[in-house]
Design an enzyme around this catalytic site. Structure first.
Site, PDB file in Angstrom:
ATOM      1  N   GLU A 143      -1.182  -1.182   3.116  1.00 35.77           N
ATOM      2  CA  GLU A 143       0.266  -1.083   2.866  1.00 35.77           C
ATOM      3  C   GLU A 143       1.058  -2.184   3.578  1.00 35.77           C
ATOM      4  O   GLU A 143       1.835  -1.929   4.502  1.00 35.77           O
ATOM      5  CB  GLU A 143       0.780   0.299   3.282  1.00 35.77           C
ATOM      6  N   GLU A 301      -4.695   6.543  -2.223  1.00 33.08           N
ATOM      7  CA  GLU A 301      -4.395   7.696  -1.366  1.00 33.08           C
ATOM      8  C   GLU A 301      -3.587   8.680  -2.198  1.00 33.08           C
ATOM      9  O   GLU A 301      -2.415   8.444  -2.494  1.00 33.08           O
ATOM     10  CB  GLU A 301      -3.584   7.269  -0.130  1.00 33.08           C
TER      11      GLU A 301
HETATM   12  C1  GAL Z   1      -0.134   5.971   4.066  1.00 35.09           C
HETATM   13  C2  GAL Z   1      -1.104   5.158   4.872  1.00 35.09           C
HETATM   14  C3  GAL Z   1      -2.203   6.028   5.468  1.00 35.09           C
HETATM   15  C4  GAL Z   1      -1.615   7.217   6.112  1.00 35.09           C
HETATM   16  C5  GAL Z   1      -0.780   7.985   5.130  1.00 35.09           C
HETATM   17  C6  GAL Z   1      -0.141   9.202   5.723  1.00 35.09           C
HETATM   18  O1  GAL Z   1       1.071   5.332   3.940  1.00 35.09           O
HETATM   19  O2  GAL Z   1      -1.694   4.166   4.106  1.00 35.09           O
HETATM   20  O3  GAL Z   1      -2.929   5.274   6.405  1.00 35.09           O
HETATM   21  O4  GAL Z   1      -0.850   6.807   7.182  1.00 35.09           O
HETATM   22  O5  GAL Z   1       0.243   7.151   4.661  1.00 35.09           O
HETATM   23  O6  GAL Z   1       0.825   8.889   6.687  1.00 35.09           O
END
Ligand code: GAL
Length: 666
Positions: A143, A301
Site C-alpha cells: 500500500e 486483502e
Molecule cells: C491494510 C494493510 C494490512 C493491514 C490491514 C489492516 O491496509 O495492507 O497490512 O494493516 O490494512 O489494517
C-alpha cells in the site's frame, strides 16, 4: 486458475503450529498465501545478513499442502537498524515534521540509502526464490502512499521540475509567479507546499503532488526491474487501496505491473458512526481497480473479521465476508486473498481480526470461508478470466483530484464523493460501469460521464471532443475545463476547451453556502415538466450557444436560466450539468441518460439486490448479490443454473439474507 487464499504471517507463530495452519487452510480450499511483506527484520536481521531459512521451511510446508506463494517485498516496514543508521530517511509531513520510529510507512521514497536497501533486499529475495516452484509472484512493498516533504524530496522535486519545464522563465510564466512576488531566479529557491508556507501557488502545489506520486512510481519501478530480471516467470503486482486513496496517480502506479491487486475493507474501525454498508462504495472501488489497467484484478486483502487498531469495528455479519468476496468477483476479481489468517496477539493490529480468532480455533468465519472455498473449487474455472463489458464509462482524473485537494472551490464539494454519487445512481439501476483514465479510448462506450474535469490538458479535451464528434454521448459536470495542465485558470469562457462541444458558455457562477439551495425543473420535451430536484453547493449560470436547455433553475436571480443543457455536436451529443444535486437528482438524470444511450438495466431487482455480469467468451455469467439481512426475490427471466450449487432456476427465486447466485444460461 482461480486463486483463493489468505495473508499469512508464519513468523508471528511458533513453528510447531504451522502444520495445523496448513492443514486447516487446505481443508478450506485455500490454494495461495501471501507471505513476508512485513518480515524485513526476520529476513535481514542486521545490515547485509540474510536469513531465509525460516521462510523456506514455511513455504515447503505450504507447498506440501498444494498451496502456492506470493512474496511481498518488505519495504513498507523497515527494521530499526536501518532507520537508526539513516535518521534522514524518515518521511516529513506537510507540517514540516519528521516521522519517528514506531509504526510503518515511515520512509521517504526518494532517499538514496533507503532505495539502495530496498534494491538489496529485493535482489536477495528474488535470487533466493527465483526457482522455488511454490513461488508464483510478487507484491511490491505494501500500500504505497503518503507525500514526503523532506529536504531530499525537495531536491528531487527541483530536479523533477527541470525535467518538466524548459527553463525558469517558462516555469515562472506558467505558474504566474509574478503574483505576490514569487518569481524564482534559481531552481533551488522553489519550495515544497508546506503548511507553514500557507496556501500555496496552485501551479506549484499540483506539480509537487504529481512529483510525490511519481516518486512512488519510480521507487516501485526499481523493484519491478529487479524482479523482472531475476524472476521472469513470476507475476508482479501491488496491493492498491481502492477508490478512496488519493495521493498517488494509480493509473501510473499500475502501468508496469502485470495486474492490479487491492485491499477491500468494508467495515473499518473508523467508520463507526453507522452500521450501514453502502454496496455502491465497494462496487465503485472494484470498478476503479479494474479500470487502472482495464483488466481483471486480485483482491490481496479481503476483510475476514472486525477491523481494529485502537478501536474495534462492527463484526462482519454472518454471510458478509462471503458476500463482499463475491461482490469483488462480480466486478472482476480473479483471486480472493483474505486478510488475515489468524488474529495476531501482539502489535498495533492486535484487534484486526482474521479468519481465526486469537486462540486459533476455527469458528463461524472459518466455516464461512470454507463454504466459499468449496464453491470456488466447483465454480472457479467457469469464472476465472471472464470479463466485465460495460457500455458506460466514468472518467477519473487524478489531476482534477489533486487540484481539488489544493482548492476544493466550495467546502461542501468533494470530487470523489461527486463521482460516487453519479456512480451510485447507475449502480442502483444495475448498470455496469467502467472507470477510465482521461486519455483512454472512449470509442466503445454508449455513455461517457466526465465529472468535474477541473484540470483539462489539451489531449484530454481532444479525447472528449473526438468521442462526441464520432457519435458518443458525453456528460460533463460543473467546474470542468477550468484549469490548464499547470493548474492555471484558462483564458477563455468556461468550460474552456469544452465550451464548443457543449454549446454553452458559463456566464458566471455561484458558490453556495450550506444554508443556500436551489432547485431545477426538467423542461425537455418528453421529460415530466413537474420533475423538480434540489441542488446546491455550486450553480453555473449558463448561456446557450447552440445547446438546448434540459433543466432550468427555479430560484434566485438566475431562476429560469439553464442548469442542464444538451448539444448536438458532430455525430454525437454533449450534456452539461452546471450544478450539484442529491441522490434523487442523479437518479432522474441517469434514467434519462440511459434512455438516450439506449441502455437497459441487467435485471430489475429490489433495491438491496445488486446484479453484475461477466462474460466467458459468449457465455454470460450473472452475479446476483443480496446486500440485505432479509430474503429478497428476483426473477432472472430465463432458465439458468446457479454455478455455486448446480441448481436450476427458471422462475422467481428467493435469495437468502446476504445470499449470492452466480447464474449461467441452463
Ligand atoms: C491494510 C494493510 C494490512 C493491514 C490491514 C489492516 O491496509 O495492507 O497490512 O494493516 O490494512 O489494517
Amino acid at each position: 486458475m482461480f486463486r483463493f487464499g489468505v495473508d499469512y504471517y508464519p513468523e508471528h507463530w511458533p513453528e510447531t503450529r504451522w502444520p495445523e495452519d496448513a492443514r486447516l487452510m487446505a481443508a478450506a480450499g485455500i490454494n495461495v498465501v501471501r507471505l513476508a511483506e512485513f518480515a524485513w527484520s526476520k529476513m535481514e536481521p542486521s545490515d547485509g545478513v540474510f536469513d531465509f531459512a525460516w521462510l523456506d521451511r514455511a513455504i515447503d510446508l505450504l507447498a506440501a499442502h498444494g498451496i502456492a506463494v506470493i512474496l511481498g517485498t518488505p519495504t513498507a516496514s523497515p527494521p530499526p537498524w536501518l532507520m537508526g543508521a539513516h535518521p534522514d530517511a524518515y518521511r516529513v509531513g506537510p507540517d514540516g515534521r519528521r516521522w519517528t520510529y514506531g509504526n510503518r510507512r515511515e520512509y521517504c521514497p526518494t532517499h538514496a540509502a533507503y532505495r539502495a536497501h530496498s534494491r538489496r533486499i529485493t535482489e536477495a529475495m528474488a535470487q533466493h526464490y527465483a526457482t522455488n516452484p511454490a513461488v508464483i509472484g510478487w507484491q511490491t512493498d505494501n500500500e504505497f502512499g503518503d507525500r514526503c516533504y523532506c529536504p531530499t524530496c525537495v531536491d528531487n522535486f527541483q530536479g523533477w521540475l527541470r525535467g518538466h519545464y524548459e527553463d525558469l522563465t517558462e516555469l515562472n510564466e506558467r505558474w504566474g509567479t509574478v503574483f505576490w512576488s514569487h518569481i524564482y531566479n534559481g531552481w533551488e529557491e522553489i519550495p515544497p507546499p508546506l503548511a507553514t508556507g500557507g496556501s500555496p501557488n496552485p501551479g506549484l502545489a499540483l506539480a509537487f503532488y504529481r512529483f510525490a506520486s511519481d516518486s512512488y512510481v519510480t521507487f516501485q519501478q526499481e523493484q519491478i526491474d529487479i524482479l523482472r530480471a531475476q524472476c521472469p516467470n513470476h507475476f508482479i503486482t501491488h496491493n492498491f487501496m481502492g477508490f478512496g486513496y488519493d495521493r498517488i496517480n494509480y493509473f501510473d502506479l499500475a502501468r508496469n505491473l502485470d495486474f492490479v491487486s487491492w485491499d477491500n475493507y468494508q467495515r473499518m474501525q473508523w467508520t463507526m458512526s453507522t452500521g450501514v454498508i453502502d454496496p455502491a462504495a465497494g462496487a465503485l472501488a472494484a470498478d476503479t481497480m479494474r479500470g487502472l489497467k482495464q483488466k481483471n484484478f486480485w483482491i490481496m486483502e479481503q476483510q475476514a473479521g472486525s477491523g481494529g487498531w485502537e478501536m474495534v469495528s462492527v463484526a462482519p455479519r454472518p454471510g458478509e465476508i462471503r458476500l463482499w468476496a463475491y461482490q469483488s468477483i462480480a466486478h472482476g476479481a480473479d483471486a480472493i486473498v483474505f486478510f488475515r489468517w489468524r488474529t495476531m496477539r501482539y502489535g498495533t493490529e492486535q484487534y484486526w481480526h482474521g479468519i481465526l480468532d486469537h486462540h486459533g480455533i476455527p469458528g463461524r468465519r472459518y466455516d464461512e470461508v470454507r463454504r466459499m472455498g468449496d464453491e470456488i473449487t466447483r465454480a472457479g474455472n467457469d469464472i476465472f478470466g471472464s470479463t466485465v463489458r460495460a457500455k458506460v464509462a466514468i472518467v477519473l482524473s487524478y489531476d482534477a483530484r489533486f487540484a481539488f485537494q489544493i482548492q476544493p472551490n466550495n467546502p461542501q464539494f468533494d470530487y470523489p464523493r461527486h463521482i460516487g454519487q453519479i456512480y451510485r445512481a447507475l449502480h442502483a439501476q444495475n448498470i455496469p460501469v467502467d472507470i477510465v483514465a482521461p486519455t483512454d479510448d472512449l470509442s466503445g462506450y454508449a455513455l461517457v460521464i466526465a465529472p468535474s474535469v477541473y484540470v483539462l490538458p489539451d489531449d484530454v479535451a481532444a479525447n472528449l471532443v473526438e468521442y462526441v464528434r464520432d457519435g458518443g454521448l458525453l456528460v460533463v459536470t460543473q467546474r470542468s475545463g477550468v484549469k490548464d495542465d499547470d493548474n492555471t485558470v484558462v483564458n477563455m469562457k468556461l468550460p474552456g476547451l469544452l465550451a464548443e462541444v457543449c454549446g454553452i458558455e458559463v456566464a458566471e457562477y455561484d458558490s453556495l453556502a450550506p444554508d443556500m439551495s436551489n432547485a431545477v425543473e426538467f423542461v425537455l420535451p418528453g421529460m415530466t415538466r413537474e420533475t423538480m430536484a434540489a441542488v446546491g453547493t455550486w450553480c453555473d449560470v449558463l448561456e446557450l450557444a447552440g445547446a438546448e436547455a434540459v433543466a432550468l433553475y427555479t430560484q434566485d436571480y438566475y431562476a429560469g436560466t439553464p442548469a442542464i443543457t444538451r448539444n448536438h455536436f458532430g455525430a454525437g451529443q454533449a450534456i452539461y450539468i452546471g450544478t450539484v444535486g442529491g441522490d434523487p437528482f442523479y437518479a432522474t438524470l441517469t434514467q434519462w441518460l440511459l434512455e438516450l444511450a439506449a441502455l437497459e438495466p441487467l435485471m430489475e431487482t429490489p433495491a438491496p439486490v445488486e446484479v453484475t455480469e461477466r462474460w466467458q467468451g459468449d457465455r454470460r455469467l450473472l452475479f446476483v448479490l443480496n446486500h440485505s439481512d432479509s430474503e429478497q426475490s428476483v426473477n432472472p427471466g430465463g432458465a439458468f443454473v446457479d454455478l455455486l450449487t448446480n441448481e436450476t432456476i427458471d422462475d422467481t427465486v428467493t435469495l437468502a439474507p446476504r445470499g449470492v447466485l452466480v447464474l449461467a444460461a441452463a
